[in-house]
Design an enzyme around this catalytic site. Structure first.
Site, PDB file in Angstrom:
ATOM      1  CE  LYS A   1      -3.769  -2.509   2.189  1.00  0.00           C
ATOM      2  NZ  LYS A   1      -4.429  -2.936   3.435  1.00  0.00           N
TER       3      LYS A   1
ATOM      4  CD  GLN B   1      -3.446  -4.912   6.510  1.00  0.00           C
ATOM      5  OE1 GLN B   1      -3.533  -3.858   5.882  1.00  0.00           O
ATOM      6  NE2 GLN B   1      -3.914  -6.055   6.040  1.00  0.00           N
TER       7      GLN B   1
ATOM      8  CG  ASP C   1      -9.536  -0.626   5.194  1.00  0.00           C
ATOM      9  OD1 ASP C   1      -9.288  -0.987   4.031  1.00  0.00           O
ATOM     10  OD2 ASP C   1      -8.797  -0.850   6.167  1.00  0.00           O
TER      11      ASP C   1
END
Ligand code: GUN
Length: 301
Positions: free
Chosen positions: A61, A105, A128
């Site tokens: 990312k 994450q 997200d």
């Protein structure tokens, strides 16, 4: 007279290629907007602990951000961190000026309540799309950050102009990240969407009765080679979200990546298929950038 039956070759849904195209568009837009707004889009990532796959995802990312001209920052925390300390770190990111969005994450260590952490993220920075506010907005067709994997699959279907209206879409797996949002998005009155959706999961009996009737199968199980040709109908569209590390001593890293679909078995029966790797994965990464771009633009509204 001998009859020749020409069987159409399966078409590959090339996520690497489409993601590259999306990233080129984002880069061009960034180059324009940096002049106008005076700063780059900025994505943050929080990585707790040392999970190998998570480290790879986060590093990728960060690499993606560089590629499109975003600023990125990484907060690395030990897996011994308490829930309270992690909440404090998130609070700092929620309030950091010029940080457009960030991700935490997953998975998190077991002693940390994942729901509590997700709930603590500022929905305006939740690129997200995991916060219930974004999930709810998505479900109600309001503008929201769509979870990156389902969003990437929509983008792939759209890019290849695959008709979806009235089709039967069978989803395998009901996770909050993929299966559940995917079922909502494929059932929306929109393109891609407008499908009749069946959401199957670990409690589904005789799953073949559903997959055999599916025009589109989306598997998000994490069970290598689960989907066989005997489970699908001729010409089905197969989207493989599974990406599992399996031991492979012939590979330099000691593992290879396996999808949920038995690709070799299925490829002669399907009409379209996503490879693993190089299918859904790169699209997920590209959609995180799209969401960050949206957060960046929203911050100037
Ligand atoms: N773990 C697996 N997939 C994801 C994802 O898309 N976002 C985050 N934050 N964690 C993940």
């Amino acid at each position: 007279m001998r009859e020749t039956i020409l069987k159409e070759m399966v078409k590959i849904l090339n996520g690497n290629e489409v993601a590259k195209h999306v990233k080129t568009q984002i880069k061009e837009e960034v180059d324009k907007l940096v002049g106008k707004f005076g700063r780059q889009p900025h994505l943050g990532a929080v990585l707790v602990g040392e999970n190998g796959a998570s480290k790879t995802y986060v590093n990728n990312k960060i690499k993606d951000c560089k590629e499109v001209g975003f600023k990125s920052s990484l907060v690395r925390l030990p897996d011994t961190i308490s829930e309270e300390e992690l909440l404090q770190e998130i609070d700092k990111l929620n309030n950091e000026d010029g940080l457009d969005g960030f991700i935490v994450q997953l998975p998190l260590p077991k002693h940390i309540n994942q729901e509590k952490i997700i709930m603590s993220i500022n929905p305006d920075k939740d690129v997200d799309g995991f916060h219930p506010q974004n999930f709810g907005k998505m479900a109600l067709d309001m503008e929201a950050f769509l979870p990156a994997t389902p969003y990437g699959i929509l983008c792939l279907l759209e890019h290849y102009k695959i008709p979806t209206k009235g089709k039967h879409c069978v989803i395998i797996g009901r996770s909050r990240i993929v299966g559940k949002p995917m079922s909502i998005l494929m059932g929306r009155k929109a393109y891609p969407g407008d499908c009749t959706v069946t959401l199957t999961h670990s409690g589904t009996e005789n799953i073949e009765q559903y997959t055999k009737n599916a025009d589109i199968v989306i598997t998000a199980l994490g069970n290598p080679n689960f989907l066989k040709s005997s489970m699908i109908k001729d010409g089905a569209i197969i989207i493989d979200v599974g990406i599992t590390r399996v031991d492979d001593s012939s590979k330099p890293k000691g593992y290879s990546l396996a999808g949920d679909v038995d690709y070799e078995d299925v490829k002669d029966k399907a009409s379209y298929i996503t490879p693993v790797p190089g299918g859904v994965g790169p699209m997920t990464r590209a959609m995180l950038l799209k969401n960050t771009m949206l957060a960046y633009k929203n911050s100037f509204k």
